[in-house]
Write an enzyme that holds these catalytic residues in place. Structure first.
Site, PDB file in Angstrom:
ATOM      1  N   SER A  55      42.972  60.152  22.294  1.00  0.00           N
ATOM      2  CA  SER A  55      44.404  59.908  22.093  1.00  0.00           C
ATOM      3  C   SER A  55      44.879  58.664  22.820  1.00  0.00           C
ATOM      4  CB  SER A  55      45.217  61.131  22.556  1.00  0.00           C
ATOM      5  OG  SER A  55      44.844  62.283  21.854  1.00  0.00           O
ATOM      6  N   THR A  57      35.435  70.259  13.683  1.00  0.00           N
ATOM      7  CA  THR A  57      36.069  71.291  14.506  1.00  0.00           C
ATOM      8  C   THR A  57      37.589  71.125  14.486  1.00  0.00           C
ATOM      9  OG1 THR A  57      36.045  70.039  16.596  1.00  0.00           O
ATOM     10  CG2 THR A  57      34.053  71.268  16.024  1.00  0.00           C
ATOM     11  N   GLY A  58      38.271  72.207  14.825  1.00  0.00           N
ATOM     12  CA  GLY A  58      39.721  72.140  14.960  1.00  0.00           C
ATOM     13  C   GLY A  58      40.466  72.007  13.652  1.00  0.00           C
ATOM     14  N   TYR A 115      45.773  67.346  29.781  1.00  0.00           N
ATOM     15  CA  TYR A 115      45.348  66.843  28.474  1.00  0.00           C
ATOM     16  C   TYR A 115      44.872  65.399  28.582  1.00  0.00           C
ATOM     17  CZ  TYR A 115      45.574  65.457  23.560  1.00  0.00           C
ATOM     18  OH  TYR A 115      45.274  64.972  22.311  1.00  0.00           O
ATOM     19  N   SER A 121      42.787  74.185  11.548  1.00  0.00           N
ATOM     20  CA  SER A 121      43.510  75.454  11.549  1.00  0.00           C
ATOM     21  C   SER A 121      44.795  75.455  10.742  1.00  0.00           C
ATOM     22  CB  SER A 121      43.820  75.882  12.996  1.00  0.00           C
ATOM     23  OG  SER A 121      42.622  76.114  13.713  1.00  0.00           O
TER      24      SER A 121
END
Length: 250
Positions: free
Chosen positions: A147, A11-12, A160, A14
């Site tokens: 992260s 996923t992700g 986030y 782009s």
């Protein structure tokens, strides 16, 4: 193991400089068929990137997915099965990040972070596991991208940091539930990575903190992820791996 015909979902993906794109190429080199999700990506680039993956002799397809939508995870996995088959690998790389801070954080901002960083990732993972259990496969992999939120504060990134931080707890608990199915579940923290967001000033500030002498690159994360989906890593599960090149936060 002949990997041709084995499907990986990432996923992700782009743009060309992201970790997601690097993972797609690493998997294609290893012989996995690749299905990736994108959002707000240039159609021209998508077609070029799809061909780049196919040039490795594997099958590739993609779908535009807005993970703020509640049914997005179902659409993605239905799309995979309809075009490539049941996946054995899921890489949860998609993320939403907006600078906030306590003065700016509001309900809508928090909800959007939750929808993409937590809800979509969690529902993709459990639905992936349900479909895997009904398949003939005996070994699967889920890898979540974090992260390093537990390693220090993320100033002005409250939503986030909080929503990505929840991934570590989810990874640990889900790994215990899915181990009997032969699915390993791990998380990777790649540290500060040059995916196109770093200005020259940011690079200059960060470089001295990397004791290995360079900024982290997408290929660094992709190589670790490729190892974690391999047979050699079948005994590794429930782990949060910090692969940061000796990055110092203090």
């Amino acid at each position: 193991m002949n990997r041709l015909g084995q499907v990986a979902v990432i996923t992700g993906v782009s743009h060309s400089k992201g970790i997601g794109a690097a993972v797609c190429l690493e998997f294609a080199k290893a012989g996995y068929d690749v299905f990736f999700t994108c959002w707000d990506a240039e159609e021209k680039w998508l077609k070029i990137f799809k061909k780049e993956i196919q040039d490795y002799g594997v099958v590739c397809n993609y779908i535009e997915a807005d993970f703020r939508q509640q049914d997005s995870y179902t659409r993605v996995l239905n799309g995979v099965e309809a075009t490539l088959g049941v996946p054995v690998i899921l890489i949860n790389n998609a993320a939403h990040s907006v600078v906030d801070g306590y003065k700016n954080l509001d309900v809508n901002m928090l909800d959007e972070h939750y929808a993409v960083n937590m809800r979509a990732l969690m529902m993709l993972s459990v639905e992936f596991a349900k479909r895997f259990e009904a398949s003939p496969f005996t070994a699967g992999r889920i890898i979540n991208i974090t992260s390093g939120q537990n390693l220090g504060p993320m100033v002005d990134e409250l939503a986030y940091g909080a929503t990505k931080g929840a991934i570590s707890a989810f990874t640990s608990s889900l790994s215990a539930e899915l181990a009997p199915l032969g699915i390993t579940v791990n998380a990777v923290n790649p540290g500060p990575t040059d995916t196109g967001w770093m200005t020259n000033e940011i690079k200059k500030e960060l470089l001295p903190k990397f004791k290995m002498g360079r900024i982290g690159m997408p290929k660094d994360a992709a190589r670790l992820i490729a190892f974690l989906v391999s047979e050699e890593a079948e005994w590794i599960t429930g782990q949060i791996l910090h692969s940061e090149g000796g990055f110092l936060r203090s």
